[in-house]
Write an enzyme that holds these catalytic residues in place. Structure first.
Site: not given
Ligand code: C5P
Length: 307
Positions: A11, A141
């Site tokens: 993506k 995502d």
């Molecule tokens: O959701 P995901 O595990 O992919 O996110 C990885 C990291 O990115 C999270 O631990 C966080 O630190 C950051 N993040 C965030 N806000 C979001 C998506 C991700 O702070 N909306």
């Protein structure tokens, strides 16, 4: 033994609006995702215990992908089994083409592909609503990797709805050999005191519906770019090289470090990619050993073989 292979796309974020940190540490997003034609293929087969293997295509470095239970594909498999109250396990084989830690959501693609593959292998017929909800617990995502196409993402990115997109866009994808941690980029975003008021990117929606790359180029936007460039000033050189190579616009992909260049069409994309490949670095090797051309939007996670 039955095997199922599911293909899931990388993506990019055509618009990434990032609000201030929420109480749970995540950031509220107003983002427009697009799935592009760079894929991981995930094959599952029933097994006595959970296991994951990773094979890469080309020069990709996947040495940072965990091969234990912390791998997001295994977490996805366990979550699906738990949702159905099943004690079944599988071996998950990932054939990786999406650059790792590149801001292209390769791990999310693997999780989405695993959900779809195991749902089919075990004939679970999980509802779309439940699959999207399970996906959202795995990563922000992952729901988008299920639906693909072009979509508007809110919440922390996990709430997705399709967006009208009449374009057949062509992207030049310029990965970096050194990955960047998403969490580190968001932390830097907070440290810099950034945190925009979120708004729906109406002009971008118009450009997508109008299928005009010049207009789309004007509307591409990523709030995380200053934070990523602060951590990695070397990325400025890549942006300059992309602009010099004649692309319509350079855009950092998600939290980086991959850059994207928007091209007019497939021929223009190949032309820009060729020029980037000719850029020489300090040691007179090419600065960009891997440059990909990818169309978008493409489908989300889908079954390619059932055997
Ligand atoms: O959701 P995901 O595990 O992919 O996110 C990885 C990291 O990115 C999270 O631990 C966080 O630190 C950051 N993040 C965030 N806000 C979001 C998506 C991700 O702070 N909306």
């Amino acid at each position: 033994m039955t095997t199922v292979t599911v293909r899931a796309p990388a993506k990019i974020n055509l618009h990434l609006g990032v609000g201030p940190a929420r109480e749970d540490g995540y950031h509220a997003l107003a983002t427009v995702y697009q799935a592009i034609g760079v894929y991981d293929d995930v094959t599952v087969v029933e097994a006595d215990d959970w296991a994951v293997t990773v094979n890469v295509t080309g020069d990709l470095d996947a040495s940072d992908v965990p091969l234990d239970d912390s791998n997001i594909a295994i977490r996805a498999g366990r979550a699906l089994a738990a949702h159905h109250g099943l004690d079944r396990r599988a071996r998950v084989e990932i054939a990786k083409s999406i650059p790792v830690a590149g801001g292209l959501a390769g791990g999310s693609a693997d999780a989405a592909a695993t959900l779809v593959a195991l749902d089919r292998l075990w004939d679970l017929r999980t509802s779309d609503e439940d699959l999207l909800r399970i996906a959202g617990t795995l990563g922000s995502d992952v729901p988008f990797a299920l639906i693909g196409g072009t979509a508007y993402g809110t919440g922390r990115g996990e709430l997705v709805e399709p967006v009208a997109d009449a374009g057949e866009w062509w992207w030049v994808v310029v990965p970096n050999t050194v990955g960047l941690s998403t969490a580190a980029v968001y932390a830097q975003y907070d440290a810099l005191g950034l945190g925009e008021h979120l708004r729906a990117p109406e002009a971008l929606f118009d450009a997508l519906a109008g299928a005009d790359p010049v207009r789309l180029a004007e509307e591409l936007h990523n709030d995380l770019e200053p934070a990523a460039l602060d951590l990695r000033p070397d990325l400025c050189q890549t942006r300059a090289d992309i602009e010099a190579a004649g692309a319509h616009a350079a855009l950092l992909s998600g939290s980086g470090p991959t850059w994207l260049a928007l091209a007019r069409d497939a021929d223009h994309a190949r032309d820009v990619a060729g020029r980037l490949g000719e850029q020489m670095g300090e040691q007179l090797g090419t600065r960009y050993p891997v440059v990909l051309c990818a169309p978008g939007p493409v489908a989300g996670a889908h079954v390619v073989t059932y055997a």
